[in-house]
Design a protein around this motif. Structure first.
Motif, short mmCIF file in Angstrom:
data_model
loop_
_atom_site.label_atom_id
_atom_site.label_comp_id
_atom_site.label_asym_id
_atom_site.label_seq_id
_atom_site.Cartn_x
_atom_site.Cartn_y
_atom_site.Cartn_z
N GLU A 7 0.83 -1.20 0.00
CA GLU A 7 0.00 0.00 0.00
C GLU A 7 0.87 1.26 0.00
OE1 GLU A 7 -4.00 -1.62 2.29
OE2 GLU A 7 -2.29 -0.95 3.48
N LEU A 8 1.94 1.23 0.77
CA LEU A 8 2.86 2.37 0.79
C LEU A 8 3.54 2.55 -0.57
CD1 LEU A 8 4.51 1.99 4.31
CD2 LEU A 8 3.09 3.88 3.51
N ASP A 9 3.90 1.44 -1.21
CA ASP A 9 4.52 1.53 -2.55
C ASP A 9 3.55 2.18 -3.54
OD1 ASP A 9 6.78 0.25 -1.59
OD2 ASP A 9 6.24 -1.72 -2.43
N VAL A 10 2.29 1.77 -3.48
CA VAL A 10 1.28 2.33 -4.40
C VAL A 10 1.04 3.80 -4.08
CG1 VAL A 10 -1.16 2.22 -5.05
CG2 VAL A 10 0.22 0.13 -4.96
N LEU A 11 0.95 4.13 -2.80
CA LEU A 11 0.75 5.52 -2.41
C LEU A 11 1.91 6.39 -2.88
CD1 LEU A 11 -1.45 7.08 -1.02
CD2 LEU A 11 -0.35 6.62 1.17
N GLU A 27 0.74 -0.45 -14.25
CA GLU A 27 1.86 -0.37 -15.19
C GLU A 27 3.14 0.05 -14.48
OE1 GLU A 27 0.45 2.30 -18.22
OE2 GLU A 27 -1.00 0.84 -18.99
N TRP A 28 3.04 1.03 -13.59
CA TRP A 28 4.23 1.51 -12.87
C TRP A 28 4.73 0.47 -11.87
CZ3 TRP A 28 0.94 6.40 -12.19
CH2 TRP A 28 1.05 7.22 -13.32
N VAL A 29 3.82 -0.21 -11.20
CA VAL A 29 4.22 -1.26 -10.24
C VAL A 29 4.98 -2.35 -10.97
CG1 VAL A 29 3.34 -3.13 -8.79
CG2 VAL A 29 2.44 -0.83 -8.49
N CYS A 30 4.48 -2.74 -12.14
CA CYS A 30 5.10 -3.83 -12.90
C CYS A 30 6.50 -3.50 -13.41
CB CYS A 30 4.20 -4.26 -14.05
SG CYS A 30 2.77 -5.19 -13.49
N GLU A 31 6.87 -2.22 -13.41
CA GLU A 31 8.24 -1.86 -13.80
C GLU A 31 9.26 -2.39 -12.79
OE1 GLU A 31 8.37 2.37 -14.34
OE2 GLU A 31 7.00 2.32 -16.06
N THR A 32 8.85 -2.55 -11.54
CA THR A 32 9.78 -3.01 -10.51
C THR A 32 9.46 -4.39 -9.96
OG1 THR A 32 8.52 -1.82 -8.82
CG2 THR A 32 10.45 -0.70 -9.76
N LYS A 33 8.16 -4.76 -9.96
CA LYS A 33 7.82 -6.11 -9.51
C LYS A 33 6.55 -6.58 -10.22
CE LYS A 33 5.49 -4.91 -5.18
NZ LYS A 33 5.51 -5.05 -3.77
N PRO A 34 6.65 -7.72 -10.88
CA PRO A 34 5.49 -8.24 -11.60
C PRO A 34 4.31 -8.46 -10.64
CG PRO A 34 7.46 -9.51 -12.11
CD PRO A 34 7.80 -8.59 -10.98
N SER A 35 3.17 -7.93 -11.00
CA SER A 35 1.96 -8.07 -10.18
C SER A 35 0.76 -8.16 -11.10
CB SER A 35 1.79 -6.87 -9.26
OG SER A 35 2.89 -6.72 -8.41
N ALA A 36 -0.22 -8.93 -10.68
CA ALA A 36 -1.46 -9.01 -11.45
C ALA A 36 -2.23 -7.71 -11.28
CB ALA A 36 -2.30 -10.18 -10.94
N TYR A 37 -2.97 -7.34 -12.32
CA TYR A 37 -3.79 -6.14 -12.25
C TYR A 37 -4.77 -6.23 -11.08
CZ TYR A 37 -7.40 -2.72 -13.10
OH TYR A 37 -8.30 -1.70 -12.92
N THR A 38 -5.35 -7.41 -10.87
CA THR A 38 -6.34 -7.56 -9.80
C THR A 38 -5.72 -7.32 -8.43
OG1 THR A 38 -5.94 -9.95 -9.83
CG2 THR A 38 -7.85 -9.14 -11.06
N THR A 39 -4.46 -7.67 -8.26
CA THR A 39 -3.77 -7.43 -6.99
C THR A 39 -3.60 -5.93 -6.77
OG1 THR A 39 -2.56 -9.51 -7.22
CG2 THR A 39 -1.65 -7.88 -5.68
N VAL A 40 -3.16 -5.24 -7.80
CA VAL A 40 -2.97 -3.78 -7.69
C VAL A 40 -4.32 -3.10 -7.46
CG1 VAL A 40 -2.21 -1.71 -8.91
CG2 VAL A 40 -0.85 -3.81 -9.04
N LYS A 41 -5.35 -3.55 -8.18
CA LYS A 41 -6.69 -2.96 -8.00
C LYS A 41 -7.19 -3.16 -6.58
CE LYS A 41 -10.56 -1.06 -9.46
NZ LYS A 41 -11.09 -0.44 -8.28
N THR A 42 -6.91 -4.32 -5.99
CA THR A 42 -7.29 -4.58 -4.59
C THR A 42 -6.60 -3.59 -3.66
OG1 THR A 42 -7.70 -6.92 -5.01
CG2 THR A 42 -7.24 -6.29 -2.72
#
Length: 124
Positions: A7-11, A27-42
């Motif tokens: 959450e802090l990373d996203v913030l 898209e920005w999160v995936c530049e440093t660590k692969p993550s599913a869209y649903t995870t980021v949306k959560t």
């Protein structure tokens, strides 16, 4: 407000980029660590539920979010737990670690010396 590391990373991305959608954050999160869209949306949904961000509009079908808290708002609640967790509650160890690990310029060292001198004066 308690926030997970993710959450802090996203913030942090909201603070860097301003208003944005969950898709952009993904898209920005995936530049440093692969993550599913649903995870980021959560994570975005959790931040909204906690009042850290809010919906401010739409871009096509996607909601656009805006941060509702600043780094300065969070620092008082995050720093003590960080110091406790990583430095056994000893702030001096944190400061020493930061000074030893950083290549501080003469200007930065002078700033720190002046800051500490002012702190000493205000305590006496």
């Amino acid at each position: 407000m308690k926030l997970s590391d993710f959450e802090l990373d996203v913030l942090q991305l909201f603070w860097q980029h301003g208003d944005c959608s969950a898709k952009q954050i993904h898209e920005w999160v995936c530049e440093t660590k692969p993550s599913a869209y649903t995870t980021v949306k959560t994570i975005v949904d959790r931040l909204e539920d906690k009042g850290a961000i809010k919906r401010v509009g739409k871009d096509g079908r996607a909601f656009v979010f805006q941060t509702q808290i600043s780094k300065d708002d969070l620092t008082p609640s995050i720093l003590p737990s960080f110091v406790k967790r990583f430095f056994a509650g000893n702030a001096s160890s944190l400061i020493t670690h930061l000074i030893d690990d950083e290549k501080l310029s003469d200007d930065e060292l002078e700033y720190l010396e002046n800051y500490l001198a002012k702190k000493k004066k205000s305590k006496s």
